[in-house]
Design a protein around this motif. Structure first.
Motif, PDB file in Angstrom:
ATOM      1  N   LYS A 225       0.865  -1.179   0.000  1.00  0.00           N
ATOM      2  CA  LYS A 225       0.000   0.000   0.000  1.00  0.00           C
ATOM      3  C   LYS A 225       0.899   1.224   0.000  1.00  0.00           C
ATOM      4  O   LYS A 225       1.757   1.376   0.879  1.00  0.00           O
ATOM      5  N   VAL A 226       0.720   2.083  -0.992  1.00  0.00           N
ATOM      6  CA  VAL A 226       1.531   3.281  -1.137  1.00  0.00           C
ATOM      7  C   VAL A 226       0.650   4.491  -0.866  1.00  0.00           C
ATOM      8  O   VAL A 226      -0.421   4.638  -1.459  1.00  0.00           O
ATOM      9  N   ASN A 227       1.084   5.350   0.036  1.00  0.00           N
ATOM     10  CA  ASN A 227       0.394   6.606   0.325  1.00  0.00           C
ATOM     11  C   ASN A 227       1.311   7.778   0.002  1.00  0.00           C
ATOM     12  O   ASN A 227       2.513   7.735   0.312  1.00  0.00           O
ATOM     13  N   ALA A 228       0.760   8.810  -0.602  1.00  0.00           N
ATOM     14  CA  ALA A 228       1.510  10.034  -0.878  1.00  0.00           C
ATOM     15  C   ALA A 228       0.645  11.229  -0.507  1.00  0.00           C
ATOM     16  O   ALA A 228      -0.519  11.318  -0.920  1.00  0.00           O
ATOM     17  N   ASP A 229       1.205  12.132   0.279  1.00  0.00           N
ATOM     18  CA  ASP A 229       0.523  13.359   0.686  1.00  0.00           C
ATOM     19  C   ASP A 229       1.259  14.525   0.039  1.00  0.00           C
ATOM     20  O   ASP A 229       2.351  14.902   0.464  1.00  0.00           O
ATOM     21  N   LEU A 230       0.668  15.098  -1.011  1.00  0.00           N
ATOM     22  CA  LEU A 230       1.326  16.196  -1.719  1.00  0.00           C
ATOM     23  C   LEU A 230       1.156  17.527  -1.013  1.00  0.00           C
ATOM     24  O   LEU A 230       1.767  18.529  -1.430  1.00  0.00           O
ATOM     25  N   ASN A 231       0.346  17.563   0.030  1.00  0.00           N
ATOM     26  CA  ASN A 231       0.269  18.787   0.845  1.00  0.00           C
ATOM     27  C   ASN A 231       1.506  18.909   1.722  1.00  0.00           C
ATOM     28  O   ASN A 231       2.081  19.991   1.858  1.00  0.00           O
ATOM     29  N   ALA A 232       1.897  17.787   2.329  1.00  0.00           N
ATOM     30  CA  ALA A 232       3.072  17.766   3.201  1.00  0.00           C
ATOM     31  C   ALA A 232       4.302  17.226   2.495  1.00  0.00           C
ATOM     32  O   ALA A 232       5.390  17.230   3.073  1.00  0.00           O
ATOM     33  N   ASN A 233       4.140  16.755   1.232  1.00  0.00           N
ATOM     34  CA  ASN A 233       5.230  16.113   0.489  1.00  0.00           C
ATOM     35  C   ASN A 233       5.850  14.962   1.284  1.00  0.00           C
ATOM     36  O   ASN A 233       7.068  14.898   1.488  1.00  0.00           O
ATOM     37  N   THR A 234       4.974  14.036   1.716  1.00  0.00           N
ATOM     38  CA  THR A 234       5.423  12.853   2.442  1.00  0.00           C
ATOM     39  C   THR A 234       4.870  11.607   1.766  1.00  0.00           C
ATOM     40  O   THR A 234       3.921  11.672   0.976  1.00  0.00           O
TER      41      THR A 234
ATOM     42  N   THR B  60       4.481   6.998   2.409  1.00  0.00           N
ATOM     43  CA  THR B  60       4.677   5.819   3.232  1.00  0.00           C
ATOM     44  C   THR B  60       4.436   4.565   2.402  1.00  0.00           C
ATOM     45  O   THR B  60       3.716   4.588   1.401  1.00  0.00           O
ATOM     46  N   LEU B  61       5.061   3.482   2.831  1.00  0.00           N
ATOM     47  CA  LEU B  61       4.858   2.152   2.254  1.00  0.00           C
ATOM     48  C   LEU B  61       4.416   1.202   3.365  1.00  0.00           C
ATOM     49  O   LEU B  61       4.983   1.216   4.456  1.00  0.00           O
ATOM     50  N   THR B  62       3.432   0.365   3.063  1.00  0.00           N
ATOM     51  CA  THR B  62       3.030  -0.698   3.983  1.00  0.00           C
ATOM     52  C   THR B  62       2.957  -1.996   3.207  1.00  0.00           C
ATOM     53  O   THR B  62       2.146  -2.118   2.277  1.00  0.00           O
ATOM     54  N   GLN B  63       3.812  -2.946   3.523  1.00  0.00           N
ATOM     55  CA  GLN B  63       3.735  -4.248   2.872  1.00  0.00           C
ATOM     56  C   GLN B  63       2.582  -5.024   3.481  1.00  0.00           C
ATOM     57  O   GLN B  63       2.412  -5.067   4.706  1.00  0.00           O
ATOM     58  N   THR B  64       1.753  -5.632   2.628  1.00  0.00           N
ATOM     59  CA  THR B  64       0.531  -6.261   3.127  1.00  0.00           C
ATOM     60  C   THR B  64       0.369  -7.691   2.640  1.00  0.00           C
ATOM     61  O   THR B  64       0.769  -8.041   1.534  1.00  0.00           O
ATOM     62  N   THR B  65      -0.238  -8.496   3.482  1.00  0.00           N
ATOM     63  CA  THR B  65      -0.908  -9.742   3.094  1.00  0.00           C
ATOM     64  C   THR B  65      -2.324  -9.614   3.631  1.00  0.00           C
ATOM     65  O   THR B  65      -2.593  -8.806   4.541  1.00  0.00           O
ATOM     66  N   TRP B  66      -3.266 -10.407   3.095  1.00  0.00           N
ATOM     67  CA  TRP B  66      -4.668 -10.206   3.445  1.00  0.00           C
ATOM     68  C   TRP B  66      -5.318 -11.489   3.936  1.00  0.00           C
ATOM     69  O   TRP B  66      -4.935 -12.585   3.549  1.00  0.00           O
ATOM     70  N   SER B  67      -6.286 -11.299   4.824  1.00  0.00           N
ATOM     71  CA  SER B  67      -6.983 -12.439   5.413  1.00  0.00           C
ATOM     72  C   SER B  67      -8.441 -12.065   5.670  1.00  0.00           C
ATOM     73  O   SER B  67      -8.836 -10.900   5.602  1.00  0.00           O
TER      74      SER B  67
END
Length: 267
Positions: free
Chosen positions: A157-166, A168-175
């Motif tokens: 899961k990739v998140n990008a906040d262009l307001n704060a220019n930050t 994050t990455l979260t590696q995931t498996t699902w259940s």
């Protein structure tokens, strides 16, 4: 009338019977200007309906008596793109991140196969002519920096906040977890990833009245439910419920950035 998630620049058809591709409702010539906003359609014509220019949610209204349809914009998703070594640095075919609320906060899921440098960029356009964001260090994005990097192969899961220019990455498996007997809200039923369909699937047996949810990494920090029971998923949404007793193959689709869905098929 119905509300639909449509990919920008793509095409679609209407099926008289769900899952049956012959015959279909279509248009005579999808090159007609403005047809992506509405016009005439008919039974078993030769051209697909032209989709909207931008990805988002649209209301499609169909008048079968007069053979006309209209397409009204509900919400356009602004998008970013994630080209990288994992897909030969091709922005035009790169997975997207979306901001459904158009508020500068973007998210999406990306499958990264094993091999290569695991480096990537985030771009504002599906080409190299827009803004390209790299790693500014300390979880920040910069337009004057080197490549971003995945830690290795996996489903992220990739998140990008262009307001704060930050970012994050979260590696995931699902259940799957729920009130059904094999889980009891304490035991996760792991799902398997299929790269061909870019989806996760698992099998559960439920009794009448059972409820369940999808969650990541056997933890409640990232979970999805279906608020409104409309077939679309929301983070932390309501439990999935109302299904008849039986054994089901449950499929989770996270491949459309910002618009997540699921399917149950009874065995």
């Amino acid at each position: 009338t119905g509300n639909f998630y449509l990919l920008g620049g793509q095409q679609y058809l209407m099926l008289p019977v769900n899952g049956d591709w012959c015959p279909t409702y279509a248009v005579e010539a999808n090159s007609v200007a403005g047809l992506n906003e509405g016009g005439d359609f008919g039974y078993d014509l030769s051209s697909n309906f032209p989709g909207p220019a931008a990805t988002g949610m649209y209301k499609i209204s169909v008048d079968f008596q007069h053979g006309t349809f209209t397409v009204t914009t509900i919400n356009v998703f602004t998008q970013l793109y994630v080209p990288g070594d994992y897909q030969s640095w091709s922005p035009e075919t790169a997975p997207a991140l979306a901001s459904p609320n158009n508020d500068g906060n973007y998210e999406g899921y990306i499958n990264v196969p094993a091999g290569g440098s695991y480096e990537f960029k985030i771009t504002s356009e599906p080409d190299w002519n827009g803004t390209a964001y790299g790693d500014g260090g300390g979880g920040t994005l910069s337009t004057n920096a080197g490549n971003l990097t995945f830690p290795g192969a996996g489903y992220f899961k990739v998140n990008a906040d262009l307001n704060a220019n930050t970012w994050t990455l979260t590696q995931t498996t699902w259940s799957l977890i729920g009130s059904f007997a094999a889980s009891g809200w304490s035991n996760d039923i792991d799902m398997s990833f299929d790269a061909g369909s870019n989806s996760w699937s698992g099998t559960i047996t439920i009794a009448d009245g059972d409820e369940f949810k999808f969650r990541s990494n056997h933890d409640w920090g990232l979970n999805y439910g279906d608020t409104g029971a409309d077939g679309t998923l929301e983070g932390g949404g309501d439990n999935l419920k109302g299904f008849a007793a039986g054994t089901y193959t449950v499929t989770l689709y996270l491949n459309n950035a910002g618009f997540y869905t699921y399917k149950l098929v009874k065995q």
